[in-house]
Design a protein around this motif. Structure first.
Motif, short mmCIF file in Angstrom:
data_model
loop_
_atom_site.label_atom_id
_atom_site.label_comp_id
_atom_site.label_asym_id
_atom_site.label_seq_id
_atom_site.Cartn_x
_atom_site.Cartn_y
_atom_site.Cartn_z
N LEU A 12 35.63 43.60 36.45
CA LEU A 12 34.40 43.88 35.70
C LEU A 12 34.72 44.62 34.40
N ARG A 13 35.65 45.54 34.45
CA ARG A 13 36.04 46.26 33.25
C ARG A 13 36.64 45.30 32.22
N MET A 18 36.48 42.32 27.17
CA MET A 18 36.55 41.00 26.54
C MET A 18 35.30 40.73 25.71
N PHE A 19 34.12 41.07 26.24
CA PHE A 19 32.88 40.82 25.52
C PHE A 19 32.84 41.62 24.23
N GLY A 20 33.24 42.89 24.29
CA GLY A 20 33.21 43.71 23.09
C GLY A 20 34.20 43.25 22.05
N VAL A 153 41.98 36.81 34.32
CA VAL A 153 41.03 37.45 35.23
C VAL A 153 41.72 38.19 36.36
N LEU A 154 42.94 37.81 36.70
CA LEU A 154 43.66 38.44 37.81
C LEU A 154 45.13 38.60 37.42
N LEU A 198 34.49 36.98 40.51
CA LEU A 198 35.04 38.18 41.12
C LEU A 198 35.90 37.77 42.31
N PHE A 199 36.99 38.49 42.51
CA PHE A 199 37.99 38.12 43.52
C PHE A 199 38.03 39.15 44.65
N GLY A 200 38.41 38.65 45.82
CA GLY A 200 38.64 39.50 46.97
C GLY A 200 40.05 40.04 46.98
#
Length: 214
Positions: A12-13, A18-20, A153-154, A198-200
């Motif tokens: 999430l962070r 990335m968006f900013g 993402v991971l 989102l990942f486990g």
């Protein structure tokens, strides 16, 4: 520990950062009466609600200082919520694996991620209407209606994914109230949805080195 797993990927962070970064380093130009550029102004961006920046501008006791005046134009953004996206659901039994080397001792894997839509609001605060239209015109042509970013993402699995960012709506507001000595603030609000995952927990599995058969 909840569900028997203790993990944190910081995904999430990374979506917020990335968006900013997409809207970082935007500039507006100032022109003279002949249409020549006389000034380039960098538009700073930071995380936070629009109301916080408006309050800083309207309540600062030294509002007339030149160095404070340069705080406009500026951009602010925040995450408003997260919603499950069933239309993008993947096969939950599928595993993403890393280090599939027959000479290795073990390999890491994670189950298919869960799709979520993350809602963001980007606010542009300006004093001059021309600054606002410049900022908006430098952003919205890239969203038709979405813009795709390749993002890691991971990191533990060196997994990159294409993340679409969709522009939902655009609105403007003039917050000028009071006498002629009050500061005028024009705000533009752009609503986005980041279609992420989102990942486990990541698990480590050993290869079968030998087998005994009766």
């Amino acid at each position: 520990m909840i569900f028997g797993h203790d993990f944190y990927h910081g995904t999430l962070r990374r979506y917020i950062v990335m968006f900013g970064n997409i809207f970082n380093e935007i500039q507006v130009e100032r022109y003279d009466s002949n249409g020549n550029v006389i000034q380039n102004v960098n538009v700073p961006i930071e995380y936070g609600p629009k109301q916080k920046f408006i309050r800083r501008v309207t309540t600062d006791p030294q509002i007339g200082r030149e160095q404070f005046s340069t705080q406009l134009p500026r951009l602010g953004f925040e995450m408003n919520g997260i919603t499950y996206a069933p239309a993008r659901k993947l096969n939950t039994g599928f595993k993403i694996k890393k280090n599939l080397d027959p000479d290795a001792i073990n390999f890491t894997s994670v189950y298919s991620p869960v799709p979520y839509d993350m809602n963001f609001t980007l606010s542009a605060l300006v004093r001059n209407a021309e600054d606002g239209t410049q900022i908006i015109e430098k952003i919205i042509p890239f969203f038709a209606p979405d813009f795709t970013v390749t993002m890691k993402v991971l990191p533990s699995l060196s997994l990159n994914m294409d993340i679409p960012i969709e522009l939902l709506s655009i609105s403007s507001e003039d917050t000028y109230e009071g006498d002629f000595d009050s500061r005028r603030i024009i705000s533009w609000d752009l609503s986005f949805v980041v279609k992420g995952y989102l990942f486990g927990p990541v698990t480590t599995n050993r290869y079968i080195g030998n087998a005994t058969i009766n």
